[in-house]
Design an enzyme around this catalytic site. Sequence first.
Site, PDB file in Angstrom:
ATOM      1  N   SER A   1      -3.221   1.189   1.009  1.00 11.87           N
ATOM      2  CA  SER A   1      -3.475  -0.082   1.677  1.00 11.87           C
ATOM      3  C   SER A   1      -2.132  -0.735   2.028  1.00 11.87           C
ATOM      4  CB  SER A   1      -4.365  -0.977   0.801  1.00 11.87           C
ATOM      5  OG  SER A   1      -4.892  -2.054   1.538  1.00 11.87           O
TER       6      SER A   1
ATOM      7  N   ASP B   1     -13.455   3.879   6.813  1.00 14.07           N
ATOM      8  CA  ASP B   1     -12.807   2.647   6.345  1.00 14.07           C
ATOM      9  C   ASP B   1     -13.206   1.476   7.239  1.00 14.07           C
ATOM     10  OD1 ASP B   1     -11.048   0.642   5.501  1.00 14.07           O
ATOM     11  OD2 ASP B   1      -9.461   2.070   5.050  1.00 14.07           O
TER      12      ASP B   1
ATOM     13  N   HIS C   1     -12.562   2.209   2.532  1.00 12.03           N
ATOM     14  CA  HIS C   1     -11.180   1.842   2.210  1.00 12.03           C
ATOM     15  C   HIS C   1     -10.787   2.324   0.817  1.00 12.03           C
ATOM     16  CE1 HIS C   1      -7.438  -0.174   2.832  1.00 12.03           C
ATOM     17  NE2 HIS C   1      -7.604  -0.986   1.801  1.00 12.03           N
TER      18      HIS C   1
END
EC number: 3.4.14.5
Length: 892
Positions: free
Chosen positions: A749, A827, A859
Amino acid sequence: MKIPSGRCNMAAAMETEQLGVEIFETAECEEGNGESQDRPKLEPFYVERYSWSQLKKLLADTRKYHGYMMAKAPHDFMFVKRTDPDGPHSDRVYYLAMSGENRENTLFYSEIPKTINRAAVLMLSWKPLLDLFQATLDYGMYSREEELLRERKRIGTVGIAAYDYHPGSGTFLFQAGSGIYHIKDGGPHGFTQQPLRPNLVETSCPNIRMDPKLCPADPDWIAFIHSNDIWISNLVTREERRITYVHNELANMEEDPRSAGVATFVLQEEFDRYSGYWWCPQAERTPSGGKILRILYEENDESEVEIIHVTSPMLETRRADSFRYPKTGTANPKVTFKMSEIVVDAAGGIIDVIDKELVQPFEILFEGVEYIARAGWTPEGKHAWSILLDRSQTHLQIVLISPELFIPVEDDAMDRQRLIESVPDSVTPLIIYEETTDIWINIHDIFHVFPQTHEDEIEFIFASECKTGFRHLYKITSILKESKYKRSSGGLPAPSDFKCPIKEEITITSGEWEVLGRHGSNIWVDEARKLVYFEGTKDSPLEHHLYVTSYANPGEVVRLTDRGYSHSCCLSRHCDFFISKYSNQKNPHCVSLYKLSSPEDDPVHKTKEFWATILDSAGPLPDYTPPEIFSFESTTGFTLYGMLYKPHDLQPGKKYPTVLFIYGGPQVQLVNNRFKGVKYFRLNTLASLGYVVVVIDNRGSCHRGLKFEGAFKYKMGQIEIDDQVEGLQYLASQYDFIDLDRVGIHGWSYGGYLSLMALMQRSDIFRVAIAGAPVTLWIFYDTGYTERYMGHPDQNEQGYYLGSVAMQAEKFPSEPNRLLLLHGFLDENVHFAHTSILLSFLVRAGKPYDLQIYPQERHSIRVPESGEHYELHLLHYLQENLGSRIAALKVI
């Protein structure tokens, strides 16, 4: 750099309560450290080269104990007083946990004895509250709505994720599998001694029901969300009613943009608000013996919000997934408050449901407001309240909204005008508090409203960072002054028209540390003794502790938990017991119960007595070596903290490949005195294979104050790698076994984003970057997050350009085997488009890369096989391109 007394500045932040002083465990400097010019040249250490199958077996061996640790984590505690004066127990405490081989979360309870044998440690037994019932789901069987909510909440377990409880009736309500269930324990029905079989709340709804809540004013009633509308159901009569009609369940999302009672994506992901409706805590009695129940809710219109389409054959029956996703600089959902009044008779039957709207449009009453960050009701139910933010998230308001401000929804213009005219001019919103900052406002959960003792005043405790740069508690009294604005006279109100004067503002806490108010941390207020309990970082930015102080006469802040550990606490409603889940770098988490007492004339100075253990520490993990915490003074003037995992079989005269594990973004702190052997066990695995592993919290991370966190305002990606490189160079000056010619970086991330930034900005330092789910183009990310930190793209073009790696692909190295990208194809947060557009620019620039796609993942990686593959790929890529002898040959 000189090293004082021949010792390194390394600390494990282990402190002893008995000595009353702070004791740091220091690590002796390795032989050859220092700045000697004639020390021998060190030889590189090469990690052993394993096959894929060998690495797979190695990972399986290291995970045996890991799975057991994950299964032992009680949470969501709730205390209920026992009322039997002659019984042996004072309280029953409920909680969610997994037990033994069962990997499913369910409800347990433990009995708290009135007295204990102080010569022995009491271990409370876990007793299942629920009998076994069929509600289990594998990950792939969740509905789309559940999958997305679990992503927003970062839930990785199956079973019961949350529960609601009504103290007066002893009613529990929870969602499990595809159903909503209820039971009774405590209250007038007494306490069970045997597991209870849950009662299914029957329904006519064809799809999944979400976000169930008990009505606090009448626990026979519950509400839930079905297909983006609010429904209610009576647990006794089984009457069910849909009370909002804004969503039409059309197949074409573009034609069905409205929802009621649902928090939209940005509010869930960026503000941690997961619900969009709130029961009033009190019912209004009717002359006929019935009552009026009220629900405040938000209604969203997302017709101007962009729709993102994700297509994948892995979606099985859903060949394409579509989402409303407001990209930075584009339109957010249009939002308003509405209210539903449910009129019921004395027998509990529904007489009428009245849908109400604000007497004037939301954007007129709340000018400049973009986000409803929090909402609820005052204790008496006289006012609803809400915490509101502007789009830049630099201006906050707390407002009171009277139910009288709502009128029945009426299509006829003349009838509607008559309803508007029936609302007195004196009924307006009331702004009881506001604040502004030039950095940003971090939304939290601390807002405690006291029962009103004067009609024209309201008292509350709120936490603010804006005043000092550190989040602290303030007790505020606002005067509920009638507005100057007269609706009947026409014209539009000015924002200042609704502002109430502050009568008194008392600073409860202060200093260069913060009160915690997110991710489960809150405050507990003992109104009888005028005390407030809170979690904070007063003793160390690396440890969370429970504190108490007086809010009536603020002074000494008393710590209630032991230093040398980081704690996550929960207090009983009477503030006579607390539970702490605590750990440190060396010891896995324990859960212990403590009893609080104090002299009547000195209530702040609490005596904490250990009462019982709920979960004992599992003890040291086999083959686990905890990291050492270090700190250094950065050239920016801040002290930065890091963790160092040394190779397990460290050999003198060798220098080792180094992996920098990174997050580096806001609202996260990786370096602290908590046990890392569960969530970050892979870092220990890397160290066991012969890597040095380093973790550093750069400027921008949390729990260090707003100035520290706000250092990258308008310039994400431009300062973080400087801090990380400075930390690496500091460590290399202290330890000669760190090979700065063989440094890899990995994160997910924001950590994936910074891994790309590191390779792009400092390819001279970082040999390999492994970037998971990275943001590559900030204009592709959402409004709430991106504009908070980077501002509007129209007003910060340079910052958006310099912070977007996709726009600078030509700066990546031209050698192969240096860049690996990992991304879940589904995602819904950092869309796969971020990776695909970076790949397009890399191809255009003629730059090499490696790519690993996870077709079933969003994600977060949740499918166990995907998680295993990710860890295998990480180890194998580092081995082949950084740590082994073959990696060195590739460089040549």
